[in-house]
Design a protein around this motif. Structure first.
Motif, PDB file in Angstrom:
ATOM      1  N   ASP A 215      26.623  25.541  26.670  1.00 30.98           N
ATOM      2  CA  ASP A 215      25.173  25.535  26.450  1.00 30.98           C
ATOM      3  C   ASP A 215      24.510  24.442  27.287  1.00 30.98           C
ATOM      4  OD1 ASP A 215      22.648  26.046  24.871  1.00 30.98           O
ATOM      5  OD2 ASP A 215      23.054  23.981  24.256  1.00 30.98           O
ATOM      6  N   ARG A 216      25.129  23.265  27.316  1.00 26.95           N
ATOM      7  CA  ARG A 216      24.573  22.174  28.127  1.00 26.95           C
ATOM      8  C   ARG A 216      24.592  22.516  29.617  1.00 26.95           C
ATOM      9  NH1 ARG A 216      27.647  18.607  31.454  1.00 26.95           N
ATOM     10  NH2 ARG A 216      29.082  18.192  29.739  1.00 26.95           N
TER      11      ARG A 216
ATOM     12  N   LEU B  92      24.564  25.530  31.054  1.00 28.38           N
ATOM     13  CA  LEU B  92      23.569  26.560  31.362  1.00 28.38           C
ATOM     14  C   LEU B  92      22.154  25.993  31.352  1.00 28.38           C
ATOM     15  CD1 LEU B  92      24.818  29.737  29.441  1.00 28.38           C
ATOM     16  CD2 LEU B  92      24.929  29.262  31.887  1.00 28.38           C
ATOM     17  N   GLU B  93      21.860  25.180  30.358  1.00 26.95           N
ATOM     18  CA  GLU B  93      20.522  24.602  30.274  1.00 26.95           C
ATOM     19  C   GLU B  93      20.243  23.691  31.463  1.00 26.95           C
ATOM     20  OE1 GLU B  93      17.977  21.843  27.182  1.00 26.95           O
ATOM     21  OE2 GLU B  93      19.347  23.361  26.376  1.00 26.95           O
ATOM     22  N   THR B  94      21.263  22.942  31.894  1.00 24.94           N
ATOM     23  CA  THR B  94      21.096  22.070  33.056  1.00 24.94           C
ATOM     24  C   THR B  94      20.872  22.873  34.326  1.00 24.94           C
ATOM     25  OG1 THR B  94      22.525  20.405  32.030  1.00 24.94           O
ATOM     26  CG2 THR B  94      22.154  20.211  34.392  1.00 24.94           C
ATOM     27  N   TYR B  95      21.675  23.929  34.513  1.00 20.96           N
ATOM     28  CA  TYR B  95      21.501  24.767  35.708  1.00 20.96           C
ATOM     29  C   TYR B  95      20.125  25.404  35.740  1.00 20.96           C
ATOM     30  CZ  TYR B  95      26.538  24.411  36.572  1.00 20.96           C
ATOM     31  OH  TYR B  95      27.795  23.948  36.839  1.00 20.96           O
ATOM     32  N   LEU B  96      19.647  25.896  34.589  1.00 23.59           N
ATOM     33  CA  LEU B  96      18.330  26.526  34.537  1.00 23.59           C
ATOM     34  C   LEU B  96      17.220  25.518  34.801  1.00 23.59           C
ATOM     35  CD1 LEU B  96      18.840  28.898  31.465  1.00 23.59           C
ATOM     36  CD2 LEU B  96      18.559  29.569  33.859  1.00 23.59           C
ATOM     37  N   SER B  97      17.410  24.296  34.319  1.00 29.04           N
ATOM     38  CA  SER B  97      16.386  23.264  34.510  1.00 29.04           C
ATOM     39  C   SER B  97      16.207  22.904  35.975  1.00 29.04           C
ATOM     40  CB  SER B  97      16.743  22.007  33.713  1.00 29.04           C
ATOM     41  OG  SER B  97      16.787  22.273  32.337  1.00 29.04           O
TER      42      SER B  97
ATOM     43  N   TRP C 142      26.917  17.166  24.787  1.00 31.38           N
ATOM     44  CA  TRP C 142      25.624  16.598  25.188  1.00 31.38           C
ATOM     45  C   TRP C 142      25.635  15.082  25.138  1.00 31.38           C
ATOM     46  CZ3 TRP C 142      21.515  18.796  27.438  1.00 31.38           C
ATOM     47  CH2 TRP C 142      21.366  20.187  27.367  1.00 31.38           C
TER      48      TRP C 142
ATOM     49  N   CYS D 181      23.456  16.602  38.288  1.00 34.19           N
ATOM     50  CA  CYS D 181      22.945  17.708  37.477  1.00 34.19           C
ATOM     51  C   CYS D 181      22.909  19.020  38.259  1.00 34.19           C
ATOM     52  CB  CYS D 181      21.529  17.389  36.980  1.00 34.19           C
ATOM     53  SG  CYS D 181      21.463  16.127  35.714  1.00 34.19           S
TER      54      CYS D 181
END
Length: 611
Positions: free
Chosen positions: A75-76, A78-83, A155, A240
């Motif tokens: 989850d971390r 994916l969220e980092t890649y999307l950010s 996280w 990141c």
């Protein structure tokens, strides 16, 4: 009987640990068996060793635990890649195949690794819970504050909490991408060392420089609050969204691209090492003060990769913020295997815990395999080795002490292998600390590594405060703290001396081979309770020389894990310029071996040779 297996794997430094009825039976890193440095594969060999130590099979295990939660980590990611999209696309493409093929199917991977024999449930706990449990549960404290700092788990990058009895509670954290561990790793990368393995080199390099960039780091890279919490300026970093640690803005700040590995170390590298070390210590000390104030606890347990920063640990202990501090010897990810097993026993199964204020439960961290004389004799005979055998350990200690006093370099392989990154005497290379030339000899001719790297002393615990400025009542059995050499043993030259890496030439104390350029040393105290055979060797050397300490460095060469088996020890002995090898009761002299040759330093390290 209740047997619980803990596993850390697939990221860095895989390991396995086994506890039976709450007692630590065995723990080991996979790299020691496969001979692959920082092996991240499923710890098949380490698991097999742990099970054999308890004489059980996988189907007899009651619980199996994994040291972190892979879905939360995913989850971390994916969220980092999307950010950071689309900038993180290359990093995303590199990471996803392993996640889709392996890391998202850890139950399957673990069951497969256990030969399909284990049918019960698998417990996943959070990364920092594993770290906290590995520190608190084996500690000698009934209650303590807990501090875990590393690169990143799922996280969390820093976690604060308390342990009481058999319960742990983590109640404060700093989250990715803000990480003191990743900040330190960014400087490791920038100064040309390998991330996740070269941080200790950066720490060893720091005393050669001056912290002239500490203010720039505070102004541009990190904001540190009074309670030790912090935020990084992500414009200077690339971890990141990219495949490197630092960004172009970081490179512009310090005026050059990252140093390439194996190229000469510059004054800039030394000064940056000194600067990030000072900043790291500031964060650790401020966080510790905050923990003491908010928890009211008198004791502290430390874990996570940052807890392997021995210089910061020494400062923390010397400041006296807490009455006592206990640091997990396997503070990095390997220790998570032990942590999750103990967390299952105490917190999930609610088993009682009784702390012993006089000692920890880590058994000297001597939790790996040992070998009997019959096995060793068979191995040495097959290898064509020439040896002497000693039935009498006291006589063997006297012989080895004499060789050490004659400036011979000794490989020592006795007892159970150490768990964690430090060799604590059982898989160690030993030398005479009084020798002015021994540091360069052992670095360049034995270890085949950079000559600026310091060596650590092992010392009889009763004599530690004679040689080192250690607070009253403090010992350091796991070589996790740096203290200054006592003033009466220092040798100071008021005239201008060498500069840069050439400082290693200067004699700074009566035990120059273990005295770093800032008059410090990473101390290991040795007592009879934890390791009677090693204590006996130190006593023999003390009787012969009046010196109660020895050089202790890990039994391996650059780029290889610490030796595990007698065969590993013999190969390393023959591949270096060690003079003597001790394997349990067997003593081998290099001059007696039929294929003995002199080994020259690797050509790519010749630029570091200061002789």
């Amino acid at each position: 009987m209740t047997a619980i297996l803990g596993v850390s794997a697939f990221y860095h430094d895989s390991a396995a640990a086994l506890i039976v009825d709450g007692e630590i039976v065995a723990a080991a890193q996979e790299e020691r068996f496969t001979r692959k440095k920082h092996d991240a594969s499923f710890p098949q060999h380490a698991v097999e060793y742990c099970l054999s130590q308890a004489d059980i099979s996988a189907d007899e295990l009651d619980q199996v635990g994994f040291y972190e939660k892979p879905l939360l980590k995913f989850d971390r990611l994916l969220e980092t890649y999307l950010s950071f999209a689309p900038r993180g696309y290359r990093s995303f493409l590199k990471a996803m195949p392993q996640w889709v093929g392996q890391k998202l199917h850890l139950r399957r991977e673990i069951r497969s690794g256990l030969g399909g024999q284990y049918k019960r449930r698998i417990v996943f706990c959070q990364h920092h819970e594993s770290h906290a449990a590995s520190a608190f549960y084996p500690s000698p404290f009934d209650e303590s504050a807990i501090l875990s700092m590393d690169g990143v788990g799922e996280w969390a990058t820093t976690s604060l909490g308390v342990g009481r009895g058999n319960q742990i509670e983590l109640n404060q954290e700093i989250r990715f991408p803000h990480s003191i561990g990743l900040l330190y790793s960014a400087f490791t990368f920038y100064t040309g060392f390998r991330v996740n393995s070269g941080e200790y080199k950066l720490m060893g390099l720091a005393p050669y420089g001056q912290p002239i960039y500490a203010d720039a780091i505070r102004e541009k890279l990190i904001t540190i609050r009074d309670d030790g919490s912090f935020r990084l300026n992500l414009e200077y970093f690339n971890y990141c969204q990219g495949l490197t640690m630092t960004s172009q803005r970081f490179h512009q700040l310090f005026g050059r691209p990252p140093r390439q590995s194996e190229t000469p170390i510059s004054q800039l590298d030394m000064d940056l090492a000194a600067s990030i070390q000072v900043v790291t210590e500031e964060v650790v000390l401020k966080t510790a003060r905050h923990l003491r104030q908010t928890t009211g606890m008198r004791n502290l347990c430390l874990s996570g990769g940052v807890a392997l920063n021995c210089v910061a640990n020494g400062k923390l202990i010397s400041e006296g913020i807490f009455d006592d501090v206990w640091i997990q010897p396997a503070a990095g990810d390997a220790g998570g295997a032990l942590g999750v097993a103990m967390l299952i026993w105490h917190q999930l199964m609610n088993k009682p815990r009784i702390a012993n204020s006089n000692t920890d439960q880590q058994s000297g961290s001597l939790l790996g395999p040992s070998f009997g004389n019959s096995h060793i004799k068979e191995s040495l005979d097959q290898l064509g080795a020439k040896y002497e055998f000693y039935d009498d350990q006291e006589q063997l200690c006297e012989t080895v002490a004499e060789e050490l006093a004659n400036e011979k370099v000794i490989g020592r392989f006795q007892g159970r292998m150490e768990f964690g990154p430090r060799a604590l005497g059982n898989r160690s290379i030993l030398g005479d600390p009084r020798s002015a030339k021994m540091q360069s000899i052992m670095n360049l001719k034995i270890k085949f590594r950079e000559s600026f790297r310091p060596f650590a002393p092992m010392i009889l615990a009763d004599h530690a405060q004679e040689y080192f400025d250690m607070p009253d009542g403090v010992d350091s059995p796991y070589m996790l703290c740096v203290f200054d050499v006592a003033q009466r043993h220092q040798i100071r030259n008021d005239e201008a001396g060498e500069s840069g890496l050439q400082k290693v030439r200067e004699i700074r104390s009566t035990v120059p081979a273990i005295t770093h350029v800032d008059f410090s040393a990473r101390v290991q105290t040795v007592d009879r309770d934890r390791n009677p055979l090693l204590e006996g060797l130190l006593q023999a050397f003390f009787r012969r020389t009046g010196c109660p300490l020895l050089i202790n460095t890990s039994f391996n060469v650059r780029g290889e894990p610490i030796v595990c088996t007698p065969e590993d020890a013999f190969r390393c002995f023959m591949a270096t310029n060690m003079d003597v090898l001790v394997v349990e009761g067997f003593l081998l002299r290099k001059a007696d071996q039929p294929e003995a040759t002199r080994h020259e330093i690797d050509h790519h390290l010749s630029k570091f040779d200061l002789d």
